[in-house]
Design an enzyme around this catalytic site. Structure first.
Site, PDB file in Angstrom:
ATOM      1  N   THR A  28       0.843  -1.204   0.000  1.00 51.36           N
ATOM      2  CA  THR A  28       0.000   0.000   0.000  1.00 51.36           C
ATOM      3  C   THR A  28       0.880   1.256   0.000  1.00 51.36           C
ATOM      4  OG1 THR A  28      -1.693  -1.169   1.261  1.00 51.36           O
ATOM      5  CG2 THR A  28      -1.790   1.225   1.317  1.00 51.36           C
ATOM      6  N   SER A  30       2.004   5.333  -1.955  1.00 50.95           N
ATOM      7  CA  SER A  30       2.238   6.023  -3.229  1.00 50.95           C
ATOM      8  C   SER A  30       3.275   5.290  -4.084  1.00 50.95           C
ATOM      9  CB  SER A  30       2.678   7.466  -2.971  1.00 50.95           C
ATOM     10  OG  SER A  30       3.841   7.504  -2.172  1.00 50.95           O
ATOM     11  N   GLY A  83       6.105  -0.726   0.033  1.00 50.03           N
ATOM     12  CA  GLY A  83       6.942   0.408   0.402  1.00 50.03           C
ATOM     13  C   GLY A  83       7.278   0.390   1.879  1.00 50.03           C
ATOM     14  N   ASP A  85       8.165   3.376   5.396  1.00 49.93           N
ATOM     15  CA  ASP A  85       8.366   4.748   5.872  1.00 49.93           C
ATOM     16  C   ASP A  85       9.816   4.969   6.284  1.00 49.93           C
ATOM     17  OD1 ASP A  85       5.579   5.609   5.650  1.00 49.93           O
ATOM     18  OD2 ASP A  85       5.254   4.014   7.094  1.00 49.93           O
ATOM     19  N   LYS A  95       6.659   0.708   9.059  1.00 42.52           N
ATOM     20  CA  LYS A  95       5.602   0.781   8.059  1.00 42.52           C
ATOM     21  C   LYS A  95       4.299   1.190   8.740  1.00 42.52           C
ATOM     22  CE  LYS A  95       5.038  -2.304   5.029  1.00 42.52           C
ATOM     23  NZ  LYS A  95       4.696  -1.143   4.147  1.00 42.52           N
ATOM     24  N   GLY A  96       3.337   1.592   7.926  1.00 42.32           N
ATOM     25  CA  GLY A  96       2.025   1.930   8.482  1.00 42.32           C
ATOM     26  C   GLY A  96       1.659   3.391   8.358  1.00 42.32           C
ATOM     27  N   GLU A 104      -0.455  -5.617   5.875  1.00 42.96           N
ATOM     28  CA  GLU A 104       0.881  -5.670   5.263  1.00 42.96           C
ATOM     29  C   GLU A 104       1.752  -6.698   5.969  1.00 42.96           C
ATOM     30  OE1 GLU A 104       1.107  -1.054   3.676  1.00 42.96           O
ATOM     31  OE2 GLU A 104       1.988  -1.532   5.596  1.00 42.96           O
TER      32      GLU A 104
HETATM   33  C1  5RP Z   1       1.321   1.954   4.295  1.00 43.12           C
HETATM   34  C2  5RP Z   1       2.782   1.797   4.305  1.00 43.12           C
HETATM   35  C3  5RP Z   1       3.546   2.374   3.157  1.00 43.12           C
HETATM   36  O1  5RP Z   1       4.307   1.375   2.588  1.00 43.12           O
HETATM   37  C4  5RP Z   1       4.433   3.464   3.648  1.00 43.12           C
HETATM   38  O2  5RP Z   1       3.642   4.421   4.344  1.00 43.12           O
HETATM   39  C5  5RP Z   1       5.195   4.158   2.515  1.00 43.12           C
HETATM   40  O3  5RP Z   1       4.308   4.892   1.748  1.00 43.12           O
HETATM   41  P1  5RP Z   1       4.768   5.709   0.469  1.00 43.12           P
HETATM   42  O4  5RP Z   1       5.122   4.715  -0.574  1.00 43.12           O
HETATM   43  O5  5RP Z   1       3.536   6.520   0.114  1.00 43.12           O
HETATM   44  O6  5RP Z   1       5.928   6.583   0.853  1.00 43.12           O
HETATM   45  O7  5RP Z   1       3.371   1.226   5.177  1.00 43.12           O
HETATM   46  O8  5RP Z   1       0.731   1.470   5.469  1.00 43.12           O
END
Ligand code: 5RP
Length: 225
Positions: A28, A30, A83, A85, A95-96, A104
């Protein structure tokens, strides 16, 4: 190069990991949105189906005509692409940020290989500058928050947000996570915690980073290849 360009480049490199006619796990966010779009573009009729970690990703996959299946029907997966964070050099992750951490973590646990895709700002020495997300049962929110304060964190309720599982998110600020395995275990043991967005017991196998100089693949043992 913009962060968005770097995310797209990392996502593009991850498409090479997808075997034709396979069922894959899809995360999940971007960066994953780029992956889904590129997957549909490059592998059109060569994906059997996907197991998705969120309603948002399921909608995007279906929008491209990719079938979404229940993990229970599949059992195990060869590949999960998602992905993060933050990642440290062991490829332990926070993550999250998008609130999908529980599903996830489930899909990551069911997958033989976890390919993490990100722009290079996500690679850090010590996890914790990004607030650590916890999915909590609503009635346990204050109980869990009190325990997190004892661990040195400053938990804040994510306002106006309900997870796909009907729960709430506490974002825990101010943690410097030097022993991610221990921290994940300790938080997992707190009554009322559904999931902590620390992926240390099940880190990524490969981290594909988009950088100004192109993509690079990082592995936990060697750091960078
Ligand atoms: C969602 C996540 C995403 O993988 C994480 O927030 C990274 O997001 P992005 O690709 O938008 O930077 O853990 O729960």
């Amino acid at each position: 190069m913009t962060p968005e360009d770097k995310k797209r480049n990392a996502a593009e490199a991850a498409v090479d990991y997808v075997k034709p006619d396979s069922v894959i796990g899809v995360g999940t966010g971007s960066t994953v949105n780029h992956f889904i779009d590129l997957l549909a573009e490059r592998m059109a009729d060569r994906i059997t189906a996907a197991v998705s970690s969120s309603e948002a990703s399921s909608d995007r996959l279906r929008g491209h005509g990719i079938k979404v299946v229940d993990l229970n029907e599949i059992g195990n997966l060869d590949l999960y692409v998602d992905g993060a964070d933050e990642s440290n050099h062991q490829l332990q992750l926070i993550k999250g940020g998008g609130g999908a951490l529980t599903r996830e973590k489930i899909v990551a646990a069911a997958s033989r290989e976890f390919v993490c895709i990100a722009d290079d700002s996500k690679l850090v020495t010590t996890l914790g500058d990004f607030p650590l997300p916890l999915e909590v049962i609503p009635m346990a929110r204050e109980l869990v928050a009190a325990e997190l304060r004892k661990l040195g964190g400053e938990p804040r309720l994510r306002e106006d947000f309900v997870t796909d599982n009907g729960n709430q998110i506490l974002d825990v600020h101010g943690l410097q996570i030097r022993n991610a395995l221990d921290m994940e275990t300790r938080i997992n043991q707190l009554a009322g915690v559904v999931c902590v967005g620390l992926f240390a017991h099940r880190p990524a196998n490969v981290l594909i980073l988009g950088t100004d100089d192109g993509v690079r693949a990082c592995h936990p043992a060697t750091g960078v290849s």
